[in-house]
Enzyme design. Structure first.
Site, short mmCIF file in Angstrom:
data_model
loop_
_atom_site.label_atom_id
_atom_site.label_comp_id
_atom_site.label_asym_id
_atom_site.label_seq_id
_atom_site.Cartn_x
_atom_site.Cartn_y
_atom_site.Cartn_z
N ASN A 63 0.87 -1.17 0.00
CA ASN A 63 0.00 0.00 0.00
C ASN A 63 0.90 1.21 0.00
OD1 ASN A 63 -1.73 2.13 0.61
ND2 ASN A 63 -2.91 0.98 2.11
N ARG B 115 -2.56 -1.80 -3.47
CA ARG B 115 -3.56 -0.74 -3.46
C ARG B 115 -3.27 0.18 -4.64
NH1 ARG B 115 -3.27 4.84 -0.17
NH2 ARG B 115 -5.33 5.67 -0.65
N HIS C 79 -10.75 6.19 -1.19
CA HIS C 79 -10.71 5.49 0.10
C HIS C 79 -11.66 4.29 0.11
CE1 HIS C 79 -9.25 9.50 1.90
NE2 HIS C 79 -8.22 8.67 1.85
N LEU D 56 -10.77 9.72 8.23
CA LEU D 56 -10.02 10.94 8.48
C LEU D 56 -8.57 10.60 8.80
CD1 LEU D 56 -12.63 12.68 10.81
CD2 LEU D 56 -12.47 12.79 8.32
N ASN E 177 -4.30 11.61 6.94
CA ASN E 177 -3.60 12.63 6.15
C ASN E 177 -4.39 12.94 4.89
OD1 ASN E 177 -1.26 14.34 5.76
ND2 ASN E 177 -0.73 12.99 4.07
N GLY E 178 -5.03 11.91 4.32
CA GLY E 178 -6.09 12.10 3.34
C GLY E 178 -7.42 11.91 4.05
N ARG F 156 -3.72 18.78 1.35
CA ARG F 156 -4.61 19.00 0.21
C ARG F 156 -5.74 19.95 0.58
NH1 ARG F 156 -5.65 12.85 -1.29
NH2 ARG F 156 -4.25 12.43 0.46
N ASP G 62 0.18 17.71 10.49
CA ASP G 62 -0.14 16.65 11.45
C ASP G 62 -1.13 17.18 12.49
OD1 ASP G 62 -0.09 14.74 13.57
OD2 ASP G 62 1.91 14.09 12.95
N GLY H 109 -6.57 7.58 11.00
CA GLY H 109 -5.74 8.03 12.10
C GLY H 109 -6.36 9.13 12.94
N GLY I 217 -9.70 10.05 12.69
CA GLY I 217 -11.03 9.58 13.07
C GLY I 217 -11.01 8.66 14.28
N GLU J 54 -7.18 -1.64 5.36
CA GLU J 54 -7.16 -1.71 3.90
C GLU J 54 -6.36 -2.90 3.41
OE1 GLU J 54 -7.31 3.01 2.73
OE2 GLU J 54 -5.50 2.24 3.70
#
Length: 397
Positions: free
Chosen positions: A8, A86, A174, A202, A204-205, A234, A275, A320, A322, A369
């Protein structure tokens, strides 16, 4: 004995998993090359023991080479029979995992401009694995596939119809995470699985997905992985007129791409860090403003997906942020009492599995994932005899 390897390759890390193939693959080890850049770190967890070492400067290519070299002792002379990857973007037609062929790799290469932070790295992992494990079945599992089948109104933009037919549409991302969460809901909360569930992935993306009966009906991400929520670097939702303005001011397409993908989001708003942990620990006004904007957009996206579903029967936080950032969950849900959502402060503070104080369940669930990729590999191994066929039978997670 044989093994399944999952790769991934994300924008700043490369995760891997080693599984013994079976109907439900059994994880033997997992880890990642973390913080790609000047001080990359290799982390491996096997047999309940975690080891970590700084490997120094590493990009995706050198990180993959280091990871593959580290697999030797873990494999213990067993063969890698399948490698699962992935792949972020599968285009408008791919609705499930596929065995990789040269033609498919070329097709996926052409989609790289739609996911420039991820697709090239995903395919670099594919090419490295093809060279390292030439006899293995190579399988791609796609982030976009889970969202195929959206209603037209959730898939289109109000552009001339020819653009939709040419592939300019909302893809959603996702999907591997949402697939896993849907499977966990079916196993652990079957009544909720059948209902209207909003999942907030939720990290980093970041994105959100509206599920009905375990199927994706709407997503906050659209044509690219830029839309919807602000993310680590982003921008999230943006008036397209801003892009036209920046072009008119003399910025090049490449400069705008860097701005929107690498310099915006939490990093750009705060001027401190991408972060969330750093921002939550900071006393700077700019950090608080970035957190406030993120929480506001999160509440707004939940409300919008509740409208798309015609109501909400459960809310799930994963990823991470979330799974671990209670203050973010609390700030977003505080605006959503009208939907029957409320947070129990004590349970939220310890990241409990259920954190609701209102009538609508709010769950905190870890995603996986890599397991979705491993399952696709296991199915591919079972159907390996279908010469010339790269379709993989899809079974519910």
């Amino acid at each position: 004995m044989s093994l399944i390897l999952t790769l991934n390759a994300g924008s700043s890390s490369i995760k891997f998993g080693l599984y013994a193939p079976s109907d439900e693959p059994r994880e033997e080890a997992r880890g990642q090359i973390d913080a790609l850049g000047p001080e990359a770190r290799l982390v491996i967890e096997a047999g309940g023991v975690e080891t970590s070492e700084v490997i120094g400067p590493a990009d995706h290519a050198t990180g993959l080479a280091r990871l593959i070299a580290a697999l030797g002792p873990l494999c213990a002379a067993r063969q890698i029979a399948a490698v699962g990857h992935r792949v972020v973007h599968g285009g408008p037609d791919i609705d499930g995992p596929r065995v990789l062929t040269p033609a498919l790799v070329a097709q996926l290469d052409a989609l790289a401009p739609l996911a420039p932070l991820h697709q090239p790295h995903n395919l670099a992992g594919v090419r490295a694995a093809l060279a390292a494990f030439p006899e293995a079945v190579q399988v791609a599992a796609f982030d976009t596939a889970f969202h195929r089948g959206h209603p037209f109104v959730n898939d289109t933009f109000a552009l001339p119809r020819r653009f939709f037919e040419a592939g300019v549409r909302r893809y959603g991302f996702h999907g591997l995470s949402y697939d896993y969460i849907a499977g966990r809901l079916r196993a652990v909360h079957p009544r909720l699985f059948e209902g209207r569930v909003i999942v907030a992935h939720l990290g980093n993306g970041a994105s959100l997905c509206a599920l009905e009966g375990g199927r994706s009906v709407a997503s906050t991400m659209g044509f690219s992985a830029l839309d919807g929520m602000p993310m680590g670097t982003r921008v999230g939702q943006l008036d397209p007129g801003v892009v036209l303005f920046l072009l008119d001011q003399g910025m090049t397409a490449g400069q705008i791409t860097d701005l929107l993908y690498k310099e915006s989001g939490l990093k750009g708003l705060s001027g401190i860090s991408h972060d969330m942990r750093v921002l939550l620990a900071s006393e700077a006004r700019e950090a608080e403003e970035a957190i406030a904007y993120y929480s506001f957009r999160l509440a707004r996206e939940i409300g919008g997906l509740a409208a798309a579903l015609g109501g909400i029967d459960a809310l799930v936080f994963t990823g991470g942020i979330g799974e671990n950032a209670g203050p973010i969950r609390a700030r977003a849900v505080a605006k959503l009492g009208f939907l029957g959502l409320a947070v129990d402060a004590d349970r939220n503070a310890v990241n409990a599995a259920t954190i609701h104080a209102g009538r609508v369940p709010i769950l905190v669930m870890a995603t996986d994932e890599e397991r979705i990729i491993a399952r696709a590999c296991a199915r591919a191994l079972l159907t390996k005899g279908a010469e010339g066929e790269n379709w993989i039978p899809c079974v519910s997670s």
